[in-house]
Structures are given as structure tokens and as C-alpha cells.
Design a protein around this motif. Structure first.
Motif, PDB file in Angstrom:
ATOM      1  N   ASN A  39       1.005  -2.780 -29.030  1.00 32.59           N
ATOM      2  CA  ASN A  39       1.182  -1.606 -28.181  1.00 32.59           C
ATOM      3  C   ASN A  39       1.379  -0.355 -29.023  1.00 32.59           C
ATOM      4  OD1 ASN A  39       1.259  -2.797 -25.461  1.00 32.59           O
ATOM      5  ND2 ASN A  39       3.082  -3.831 -26.230  1.00 32.59           N
ATOM      6  N   SER A  40       0.845   0.749 -28.533  1.00 37.51           N
ATOM      7  CA  SER A  40       1.074   2.035 -29.183  1.00 37.51           C
ATOM      8  C   SER A  40       2.433   2.573 -28.763  1.00 37.51           C
ATOM      9  CB  SER A  40      -0.021   3.025 -28.771  1.00 37.51           C
ATOM     10  OG  SER A  40       0.133   3.383 -27.401  1.00 37.51           O
ATOM     11  N   ALA A  41       2.920   3.542 -29.499  1.00 34.57           N
ATOM     12  CA  ALA A  41       4.174   4.200 -29.130  1.00 34.57           C
ATOM     13  C   ALA A  41       4.037   4.884 -27.768  1.00 34.57           C
ATOM     14  CB  ALA A  41       4.569   5.218 -30.196  1.00 34.57           C
ATOM     15  N   GLY A  42       2.877   5.452 -27.503  1.00 38.72           N
ATOM     16  CA  GLY A  42       2.657   6.104 -26.216  1.00 38.72           C
ATOM     17  C   GLY A  42       2.768   5.140 -25.057  1.00 38.72           C
ATOM     18  N   ASN A  43       2.167   3.969 -25.213  1.00 39.13           N
ATOM     19  CA  ASN A  43       2.251   2.983 -24.133  1.00 39.13           C
ATOM     20  C   ASN A  43       3.656   2.423 -23.979  1.00 39.13           C
ATOM     21  OD1 ASN A  43      -0.995   2.372 -25.004  1.00 39.13           O
ATOM     22  ND2 ASN A  43      -0.473   2.794 -22.884  1.00 39.13           N
ATOM     23  N   LEU A  44       4.361   2.236 -25.088  1.00 39.18           N
ATOM     24  CA  LEU A  44       5.754   1.790 -24.981  1.00 39.18           C
ATOM     25  C   LEU A  44       6.611   2.855 -24.302  1.00 39.18           C
ATOM     26  CD1 LEU A  44       6.230   0.034 -28.427  1.00 39.18           C
ATOM     27  CD2 LEU A  44       6.131  -1.059 -26.169  1.00 39.18           C
ATOM     28  N   CYS A  45       6.354   4.117 -24.595  1.00 35.37           N
ATOM     29  CA  CYS A  45       7.078   5.202 -23.937  1.00 35.37           C
ATOM     30  C   CYS A  45       6.810   5.189 -22.432  1.00 35.37           C
ATOM     31  CB  CYS A  45       6.675   6.537 -24.556  1.00 35.37           C
ATOM     32  SG  CYS A  45       7.509   7.978 -23.837  1.00 35.37           S
ATOM     33  N   LEU A  46       5.533   5.074 -22.049  1.00 34.45           N
ATOM     34  CA  LEU A  46       5.195   5.008 -20.618  1.00 34.45           C
ATOM     35  C   LEU A  46       5.842   3.796 -19.961  1.00 34.45           C
ATOM     36  CD1 LEU A  46       1.396   5.946 -20.707  1.00 34.45           C
ATOM     37  CD2 LEU A  46       3.294   7.380 -19.887  1.00 34.45           C
ATOM     38  N   HIS A  47       5.864   2.678 -20.666  1.00 29.38           N
ATOM     39  CA  HIS A  47       6.490   1.458 -20.146  1.00 29.38           C
ATOM     40  C   HIS A  47       7.984   1.678 -19.906  1.00 29.38           C
ATOM     41  CE1 HIS A  47       7.737  -2.656 -19.641  1.00 29.38           C
ATOM     42  NE2 HIS A  47       8.418  -2.638 -20.790  1.00 29.38           N
ATOM     43  N   LEU A  48       8.662   2.299 -20.856  1.00 26.45           N
ATOM     44  CA  LEU A  48      10.092   2.569 -20.684  1.00 26.45           C
ATOM     45  C   LEU A  48      10.348   3.507 -19.519  1.00 26.45           C
ATOM     46  CD1 LEU A  48      11.117   2.854 -24.422  1.00 26.45           C
ATOM     47  CD2 LEU A  48      11.930   1.128 -22.792  1.00 26.45           C
ATOM     48  N   MET A  49       9.507   4.521 -19.359  1.00 26.86           N
ATOM     49  CA  MET A  49       9.690   5.459 -18.248  1.00 26.86           C
ATOM     50  C   MET A  49       9.475   4.738 -16.916  1.00 26.86           C
ATOM     51  SD  MET A  49      10.627   8.095 -19.874  1.00 26.86           S
ATOM     52  CE  MET A  49      11.289   6.838 -20.968  1.00 26.86           C
ATOM     53  N   GLU A  72       0.908   1.607 -17.395  1.00 26.20           N
ATOM     54  CA  GLU A  72       1.806   1.889 -18.518  1.00 26.20           C
ATOM     55  C   GLU A  72       1.200   1.408 -19.835  1.00 26.20           C
ATOM     56  OE1 GLU A  72       5.505  -0.016 -17.491  1.00 26.20           O
ATOM     57  OE2 GLU A  72       5.610   1.078 -15.584  1.00 26.20           O
ATOM     58  N   PHE A  73       0.366   0.389 -19.767  1.00 22.65           N
ATOM     59  CA  PHE A  73      -0.233  -0.190 -20.964  1.00 22.65           C
ATOM     60  C   PHE A  73      -1.712   0.145 -21.119  1.00 22.65           C
ATOM     61  CE2 PHE A  73       3.488  -2.742 -19.996  1.00 22.65           C
ATOM     62  CZ  PHE A  73       4.141  -2.696 -21.227  1.00 22.65           C
ATOM     63  N   SER A  74      -2.343   0.701 -20.077  1.00 18.93           N
ATOM     64  CA  SER A  74      -3.775   0.998 -20.179  1.00 18.93           C
ATOM     65  C   SER A  74      -4.074   2.486 -20.357  1.00 18.93           C
ATOM     66  CB  SER A  74      -4.520   0.462 -18.953  1.00 18.93           C
ATOM     67  OG  SER A  74      -4.083   1.120 -17.775  1.00 18.93           O
ATOM     68  N   LEU A  75      -3.176   3.358 -19.925  1.00 22.43           N
ATOM     69  CA  LEU A  75      -3.401   4.788 -20.129  1.00 22.43           C
ATOM     70  C   LEU A  75      -3.387   5.098 -21.618  1.00 22.43           C
ATOM     71  CD1 LEU A  75      -1.181   6.416 -17.349  1.00 22.43           C
ATOM     72  CD2 LEU A  75      -3.677   6.361 -17.441  1.00 22.43           C
ATOM     73  N   LYS A  76      -4.189   6.057 -22.004  1.00 26.50           N
ATOM     74  CA  LYS A  76      -4.269   6.466 -23.408  1.00 26.50           C
ATOM     75  C   LYS A  76      -4.348   7.988 -23.483  1.00 26.50           C
ATOM     76  CE  LYS A  76      -4.730   2.158 -24.654  1.00 26.50           C
ATOM     77  NZ  LYS A  76      -3.472   1.460 -24.727  1.00 26.50           N
ATOM     78  N   ASP A  77      -3.952   8.502 -24.622  1.00 22.58           N
ATOM     79  CA  ASP A  77      -4.133   9.912 -24.958  1.00 22.58           C
ATOM     80  C   ASP A  77      -3.478  10.888 -23.979  1.00 22.58           C
ATOM     81  OD1 ASP A  77      -5.585   9.146 -27.245  1.00 22.58           O
ATOM     82  OD2 ASP A  77      -7.391   8.914 -26.030  1.00 22.58           O
ATOM     83  N   ILE A  78      -2.361  10.496 -23.416  1.00 23.92           N
ATOM     84  CA  ILE A  78      -1.554  11.423 -22.627  1.00 23.92           C
ATOM     85  C   ILE A  78      -0.980  12.431 -23.626  1.00 23.92           C
ATOM     86  CG2 ILE A  78       0.437  11.644 -21.071  1.00 23.92           C
ATOM     87  CD1 ILE A  78      -1.866   9.891 -19.970  1.00 23.92           C
ATOM     88  N   PRO A  79      -1.052  13.723 -23.339  1.00 25.55           N
ATOM     89  CA  PRO A  79      -0.507  14.695 -24.303  1.00 25.55           C
ATOM     90  C   PRO A  79       0.975  14.459 -24.576  1.00 25.55           C
ATOM     91  CG  PRO A  79      -1.791  15.810 -22.604  1.00 25.55           C
ATOM     92  CD  PRO A  79      -1.657  14.361 -22.180  1.00 25.55           C
ATOM     93  N   ARG A  80       1.359  14.721 -25.808  1.00 29.08           N
ATOM     94  CA  ARG A  80       2.754  14.572 -26.213  1.00 29.08           C
ATOM     95  C   ARG A  80       3.666  15.349 -25.266  1.00 29.08           C
ATOM     96  NH1 ARG A  80       4.525  14.669 -31.979  1.00 29.08           N
ATOM     97  NH2 ARG A  80       2.523  15.646 -32.346  1.00 29.08           N
TER      98      ARG A  80
END
Length: 146
Positions: A39-49, A72-80
Motif C-alpha cells: 500500500n502507498s502512504a496515500g492509500n493508508l491515509c485514505l484507509h485511516l480516514m 480507500e485502496f484503489s484511489l490514486k493521486d489525490i492531491p496532498r
């Protein structure tokens, strides 16, 4: 007492999550999956949210949040900036929810069966705090590795 402790821990770790996401020098690396890392950090962040907004916000805080866990695990490239906004919103949800709880509420059975058996709300909130800390550590390691 436990409510105050949980509130402090969630605020500490959610603010640390915000710092971790802000600390990626290259924003694209937030979404990088390295070999042997699932998992990327972005997906882990979305998962936690999603996790916190579901189990604390929607269930205990009575927000209108509706979770879509696969996204939470399939979205990509959400802006920081959007990830940071989600974290900041989640901090507000956590604080508002904890401010509405009593110590007696923690002794009640959590309204959902999550791990195939009943558990107290206090036990489940402690679990959610350790779940946040676990993934926060993964994100920290991911950032430093890349």
C-alpha cells in the motif's frame, strides 16, 4: 479519564499523520508502491480516514459519513492538499465525538459487531487508536524508505 487519554492520542497521531504527508518532498511519492510494499502512504491515509470516520464519526458521533472501503485502496493521486483537508476534518470529528461521550458510554457494548464478537466501546476505541498508530508507523517507514 480514558476519554481524555484517547482524545490526546488520536490528536497526537492524526497531527503526526498530517506532518508525515506534508513531509514527502515529492508529492508523487505519496502514491508510490515499492517492491514488497502493498500500500502507498496515500492509500493508508485514505484507509485511516475511512476507518475513523466510520467507527468514531458515523457510529458514535452520528455524522452522515458513508464509507467506501474499496476506494480507500484503489484511489490514486489525490492531491496532498486534499489528504491534509481530510485529516483536519477527521480531527474535528474525533474531538466533537469524544466531547460528547461519557465514561459510562465506554462501558457500553459497541453498536456494531466488528470482530465477530461483542466488545465495549472503550475497548474498540483503544483498538482504533492502535490501528492508527500501526499504519502511521508504516507511512513513516514508507516516506523514509522512498
Amino acid at each position: 479519564m480514558l476519554i481524555d487519554t484517547l482524545k490526546i492520542l488520536f490528536n497526537r497521531d492524526l497531527n503526526k499523520l498530517k506532518v508525515e504527508i506534508e513531509s514527502y518532498q515529492n508529492e508523487a511519492l505519496i502514491w508510490t508502491i515499492a517492491p514488497d510494499i502493498s500500500n502507498s502512504a496515500g492509500n493508508l491515509c485514505l484507509h485511516l480516514m475511512g476507518n475513523i470516520n466510520t467507527y468514531i464519526g458515523a457510529e458514535l458521533g452520528k455524522t452522515d459519513y458513508v464509507r467506501d472501503r474499496p476506494l480507500e485502496f484503489s484511489l490514486k493521486d489525490i492531491p496532498r492538499s486534499e489528504l491534509i483537508s481530510k485529516i483536519e476534518h477527521t480531527i474535528l470529528v474525533v474531538n466533537n465525538t469524544f466531547d460528547s461521550l461519557t465514561e459510562a458510554d465506554l462501558e457500553l457494548i459497541y453498536p456494531q459487531i466488528v470482530f465477530e464478537k461483542e466488545m465495549t466501546t472503550g475497548f474498540f476505541l483503544v483498538h482504533l487508536s492502535t490501528h492508527l498508530a500501526y499504519h502511521l508507523g508504516q507511512i513513516n517507514y514508507h516516506r523514509r524508505l522512498l
